[in-house]
Scaffold this motif. Structure first.
Motif, PDB file in Angstrom:
ATOM      1  N   SER A 537       0.846  -1.197   0.000  1.00 12.04           N
ATOM      2  CA  SER A 537       0.000   0.000   0.000  1.00 12.04           C
ATOM      3  C   SER A 537       0.876   1.238   0.000  1.00 12.04           C
ATOM      4  CB  SER A 537      -0.912   0.021   1.231  1.00 12.04           C
ATOM      5  OG  SER A 537      -1.614   1.255   1.318  1.00 12.04           O
ATOM      6  N   ASN A 538       0.605   2.155  -0.912  1.00  9.38           N
ATOM      7  CA  ASN A 538       1.336   3.419  -0.943  1.00  9.38           C
ATOM      8  C   ASN A 538       0.910   4.358   0.178  1.00  9.38           C
ATOM      9  OD1 ASN A 538       2.900   2.810  -3.178  1.00  9.38           O
ATOM     10  ND2 ASN A 538       1.357   3.541  -4.633  1.00  9.38           N
ATOM     11  N   ASP A 539      -0.190   4.028   0.834  1.00  6.60           N
ATOM     12  CA  ASP A 539      -0.712   4.899   1.891  1.00  6.60           C
ATOM     13  C   ASP A 539      -0.161   4.550   3.264  1.00  6.60           C
ATOM     14  OD1 ASP A 539      -2.315   6.265   0.057  1.00  6.60           O
ATOM     15  OD2 ASP A 539      -3.926   4.787   0.235  1.00  6.60           O
ATOM     16  N   ILE A 540       0.625   3.489   3.355  1.00  5.40           N
ATOM     17  CA  ILE A 540       1.179   3.071   4.643  1.00  5.40           C
ATOM     18  C   ILE A 540       2.697   3.114   4.544  1.00  5.40           C
ATOM     19  CG2 ILE A 540       1.326   1.212   6.338  1.00  5.40           C
ATOM     20  CD1 ILE A 540      -1.450   0.330   5.442  1.00  5.40           C
ATOM     21  N   SER A 541       3.286   4.092   5.220  1.00  5.06           N
ATOM     22  CA  SER A 541       4.725   4.312   5.095  1.00  5.06           C
ATOM     23  C   SER A 541       5.528   3.283   5.880  1.00  5.06           C
ATOM     24  CB  SER A 541       5.084   5.723   5.581  1.00  5.06           C
ATOM     25  OG  SER A 541       4.478   6.696   4.767  1.00  5.06           O
ATOM     26  N   HIS A 542       5.213   3.133   7.156  1.00  6.14           N
ATOM     27  CA  HIS A 542       6.001   2.260   8.020  1.00  6.14           C
ATOM     28  C   HIS A 542       5.175   1.009   8.309  1.00  6.14           C
ATOM     29  CE1 HIS A 542       8.558   5.634   8.102  1.00  6.14           C
ATOM     30  NE2 HIS A 542       7.859   6.334   8.972  1.00  6.14           N
ATOM     31  N   LYS A 543       5.395  -0.018   7.516  1.00  9.90           N
ATOM     32  CA  LYS A 543       4.541  -1.211   7.534  1.00  9.90           C
ATOM     33  C   LYS A 543       4.597  -1.949   8.869  1.00  9.90           C
ATOM     34  CE  LYS A 543       5.208  -1.927   2.534  1.00  9.90           C
ATOM     35  NZ  LYS A 543       6.190  -0.849   2.338  1.00  9.90           N
ATOM     36  N   SER A 544       5.783  -2.034   9.464  1.00 13.55           N
ATOM     37  CA  SER A 544       5.914  -2.763  10.729  1.00 13.55           C
ATOM     38  C   SER A 544       5.045  -2.127  11.804  1.00 13.55           C
ATOM     39  CB  SER A 544       7.373  -2.784  11.176  1.00 13.55           C
ATOM     40  OG  SER A 544       8.169  -3.504  10.269  1.00 13.55           O
ATOM     41  N   ASP A 545       5.071  -0.804  11.890  1.00 16.20           N
ATOM     42  CA  ASP A 545       4.294  -0.110  12.909  1.00 16.20           C
ATOM     43  C   ASP A 545       2.799  -0.328  12.714  1.00 16.20           C
ATOM     44  OD1 ASP A 545       6.708   0.808  13.778  1.00 16.20           O
ATOM     45  OD2 ASP A 545       6.526   2.801  12.882  1.00 16.20           O
ATOM     46  N   ALA A 546       2.378  -0.515  11.450  1.00 17.40           N
ATOM     47  CA  ALA A 546       0.953  -0.675  11.151  1.00 17.40           C
ATOM     48  C   ALA A 546       0.491  -2.126  11.257  1.00 17.40           C
ATOM     49  CB  ALA A 546       0.666  -0.148   9.745  1.00 17.40           C
ATOM     50  N   GLY A 547       1.421  -3.034  11.567  1.00 21.37           N
ATOM     51  CA  GLY A 547       1.061  -4.445  11.607  1.00 21.37           C
ATOM     52  C   GLY A 547       1.033  -5.068  10.234  1.00 21.37           C
ATOM     53  N   GLY A 548       1.775  -4.466   9.311  1.00 20.75           N
ATOM     54  CA  GLY A 548       1.763  -4.924   7.929  1.00 20.75           C
ATOM     55  C   GLY A 548       2.950  -5.773   7.550  1.00 20.75           C
ATOM     56  N   VAL A 549       3.625  -6.393   8.528  1.00 21.30           N
ATOM     57  CA  VAL A 549       4.769  -7.257   8.252  1.00 21.30           C
ATOM     58  C   VAL A 549       4.653  -8.517   9.106  1.00 21.30           C
ATOM     59  CG1 VAL A 549       7.270  -7.509   8.328  1.00 21.30           C
ATOM     60  CG2 VAL A 549       6.273  -5.305   7.709  1.00 21.30           C
ATOM     61  N   SER A 550       4.830  -9.653   8.468  1.00 22.44           N
ATOM     62  CA  SER A 550       4.845 -10.931   9.183  1.00 22.44           C
ATOM     63  C   SER A 550       6.054 -11.731   8.694  1.00 22.44           C
ATOM     64  CB  SER A 550       3.555 -11.708   8.921  1.00 22.44           C
ATOM     65  OG  SER A 550       3.518 -12.872   9.721  1.00 22.44           O
ATOM     66  N   LEU A 551       6.899 -12.167   9.619  1.00 23.62           N
ATOM     67  CA  LEU A 551       8.170 -12.792   9.266  1.00 23.62           C
ATOM     68  C   LEU A 551       8.179 -14.281   9.622  1.00 23.62           C
ATOM     69  CD1 LEU A 551      10.560 -10.004  10.660  1.00 23.62           C
ATOM     70  CD2 LEU A 551       9.631 -10.206   8.345  1.00 23.62           C
TER      71      LEU A 551
END
Length: 718
Positions: A537-551
């Motif tokens: 998403s271009n609207d979410i800059s910091h993915k980790s902070d938004a819960g947008g990263v899973s490792l």
């Protein structure tokens, strides 16, 4: 810049004051008085509409009546009168003008341009240079010129001072007067609508009257011109700067980590370093450096021997020396034996050489002779602390007798105190040797000059290396940027950003796009290894902070579950964000890599800069970064990395092998090449960039592009 025009400013044969006045305490009156009392040998013309006597000098009613063309005109008039006055001076042939008044940058009723804009148009059309507006004026002591409304004159000397603050100019002049510190030129450039630091530096770099240049900077207007002029000047003589506004308030946070971390003051630090300019911390430091430079323009080395009769003040001087990066000279056993023969048994037997509080001048002289003859001893700080047993004047006399004999130019003094020690300080200064009222200030002055020569040597070494880069695919990047801008976007997708990295030979983790959770599952099955899943998403800059990263997702089923949970969570928490799917990438399995950030941000003053430092999700919290200016060679890139704390960790410690720092340097250089090649690049993050003994690889990538006004110099270094 035309040197001939600047000669009209700094070496005028005659001067006209427009707006000369008899009215007490008016600007026109004070400047007239200063001009007449300064000792200027050329003609001075006063212009006043009444044509009356001004401070005993017959004035002229207008510029047309002047019997000669003024080389330099000083305008002590209202802002609204400036444009018309410049027209008249242009017709007369005047080429240099000082505008004292503030408030030119406004429009009167019915005007479509400000008075300043009109003034600049007139000046450029007629080859005229303007100093100011909103300035104190100009002092050139060796020519007897005091074209200012300062309350203090300037003594003749070899230090040039350039300031955007008129108030600071007055303060410096008042401080310098009782110390008999002189200046070659003292220029208040105010708002610097035309003449700026780059013009002054270019002129003063080759001026034989000037041994050192000091600047008070509020802002730089022409990044490329300033860097070029500062670099050229610092190769010829010491250049120092004090910059106000160290803590910017209310700055809008940038979308990228780099933009948030690379504050304007950090960029100024990097700019001064790259240009070979030593930055001074505050006004007290500037005073210390000026006082040292008034009498000395070189130092032997950063090693210092301290000769003192007071233990406490000597230790404070040591603290200041070490804190500033200096070193204490290690006194040899042979020198100690010689000192034992002339000093009481209670002397310190180390450096500082404490010769005890009752030391008379003869004891100082005997110890100083031995130190000056010792091969290991370079610079010497001689300190005197007043007691009821010895005389500061007598000690100064004996010390200076030794210096007269050896002519070492290696000593400077510190007579600690106030009124009691002033005669001793004056005796030093009369012999053209610096002497301070505290050891800490003296050490700072010494170290600032030492820092300049060390910085110049480093810059010469770094700047002489040619840039060697890996081949790049500019056509591929051009296609990506054009497509993004054509769609009205500014932020590249992660996949697009990584494609740019690949085109510029920057190692990067390959990434694929999934439009939905099921497709993410299928891609994970094809990769057939542990993967990382990220929201697209271009609207979410910091993915980790938004819960947008899973490792560390090990199976396709885990990927599908994580994708569904991620989509639902972000849709709920960020209802206005446009979600384009996911990115799936193979996990980079490294035992214990260093997480580094390399990024680009566009500074409003200096343009695009490169930031490097400790990366990861806590990058803003740690704030371990340094700034560099593109393009970069290997030494320049290494210098930037070496200014970070993580650099020491990457050298290896305990059971951790040294990292491949060369791979990090190559990445910085390739990113620097990207900035140079594409003016659209406004922001960039490679965070984290994993670096270990096997090399560097970018795990995440982010690029922001914008159209750029090509009429302006984009880069500070050209």
């Amino acid at each position: 810049m035309s040197v001939n025009v600047l000669d009209k400013l700094f070496k005028p044969k005659n001067i006209a004051l427009i707006g000369a006045s008899n009215r007490p305490m008016s600007v026109g009156s004070v400047i007239m008085k200063n001009l007449l009392e300064g000792g200027f040998k050329g003609n001075i013309f006063a212009v006043n509409p009444k044509g009356e006597l001004i401070h005993g000098l017959q004035s002229y009613k207008n510029i047309a009546e002047l019997p000669e063309t003024p080389d330099l005109a000083v305008l002590a008039i209202r802002p609204s009168l400036v444009p018309e006055t410049l027209k008249q001076l242009a017709e007369k042939g005047t080429k240099a003008v000082i505008i004292i008044a503030a408030g030119l940058n406004v429009k009167d009723e019915g005007m479509d341009k400000t008075h300043q804009e009109i003034a600049l148009e007139i000046a450029r059309k007629n080859g005229m240079r303007l100093m100011g507006p909103n300035c104190l004026g100009l002092l050139v002591p060796h020519l007897g010129i005091n074209a200012s409304f300062s309350c203090s004159p300037a003594a003749e000397g070899h230090i040039a001072f350039i300031s955007q603050s008129g108030a600071l100019c007055v303060s410096v002049l008042d401080w310098a007067k009782p110390k008999n510190i002189g200046f070659s030129y003292f220029a208040s450039i105010g708002d610097a609508a035309d003449l700026n630091f780059d013009d002054m530096l270019e002129y003063l770099a080759d001026d034989p009257k000037t041994n050192a240049i000091f600047m008070y900077v509020e802002s730089i207007k022409n990044r490329a011109a300033f860097m070029k002029a500062a670099l050229a000047a610092s190769k010829k003589k010491p250049v120092f700067a004090i910059k106000s506004g160290r803590v910017p308030e209310g700055a809008a946070a940038a979308a990228s980590h780099t933009g948030a971390l690379a504050g304007g003051d950090d960029v100024y630090d990097a700019a001064f370093l790259r240009a070979g300019v030593v930055r001074l911390e505050d006004l007290e430091d500037m005073y210390a450096a000026i006082l040292f430079l008034e009498y000395r323009n070189k130092v032997q080395n950063e090693n210092l021997t301290i000769l003192t009769n007071g233990g406490g003040p000597g230790v404070l001087a040591v603290d200041g020396l070490i804190k500033a990066g200096g070193k204490l000279t290690k006194i040899s056993d042979e020198t100690k034996k010689k000192l034992d023969e002339v000093l009481p048994s209670t002397w310190s037997h180390s450096n500082p050489v404490d010769i005890i509080g009752d030391a008379p001048g003869e004891r100082y002289a005997a110890a100083l002779k031995i130190l000056l003859e010792a091969p290991e001893v370079g610079e010497i700080l001689v300190m005197y602390v007043p007691t009821g047993i010895s005389s500061g004047s007598e000690v100064a006399e004996k010390v200076l007798e030794v210096e007269d004999k050896y002519k070492s130019r290696r000593i400077f003094g510190c007579w600690v105190g106030g009124d009691v020690v002033m005669p001793g300080i004056k005796m030093f200064n009369d012999k053209r040797l610096p002497c301070f009222e505290s050891g800490e200030r003296g050490v700072k002055g010494f170290m600032y000059l030492n820092d300049f020569y060390k910085l110049r040597a480093q810059r010469d070494d770094m700047d002489n290396e040619k840039i060697a880069l890996k081949p790049v695919n500019t056509q591929k990047v051009r296609q990506i940027f054009d497509a993004v801008l054509a769609e009205g976007r500014s932020i590249l997708t992660e996949v697009e950003a990584k494609q740019v990295f690949e085109a510029y030979a920057i190692p990067v983790v390959k990434t694929r796009i999934a439009k939905n959770p099921l497709e993410a599952k299928q891609i994970a099955a094809e990769i057939n290894n542990t993967v990382a899943l990220k929201i697209l998403s271009n609207d979410i800059s910091h993915k980790s902070d938004a819960g947008g990263v899973s490792l560390n997702l090990k199976t396709p089923e885990e990927v599908e579950i994580a994708a569904n949970e991620m989509w639902n969570k972000i849709s709920k928490n960020f209802p206005n964000a446009k979600l384009d799917g996911f990115t799936v990438q193979e996990m980079v399995i490294k035992k214990n890599p260093h997480e580094v950030i390399v990024g680009i941000t566009t500074d409003p003053i200096f343009g695009p800069v490169i930031m490097v430092g400790q990366g990861g999700t806590a990058v803003e919290l740690i704030k371990d970064t340094s700034i560099a200016f593109p393009p970069l060679n290997t030494k320049q890139a290494l210098d930037a990395v070496a200014r970070t704390k993580i650099f020491k960790l990457m050298l290896g410690y305990r059971d951790r092998n040294p990292a491949d720092i060369n791979s990090l340097i190559e990445t910085m250089m390739q990113i620097g090449k990207l900035i140079v090649d594409f003016e659209e690049v406004a922001e960039l993050d490679a965070n984290p960039l994993f670096v270990d003994e096997n090399g560097a690889i970018a795990v995440d990538a982010r690029i922001v592009v914008k159209k750029y006004d090509t009429s302006k110099h984009r880069l500070a270094m050209i």
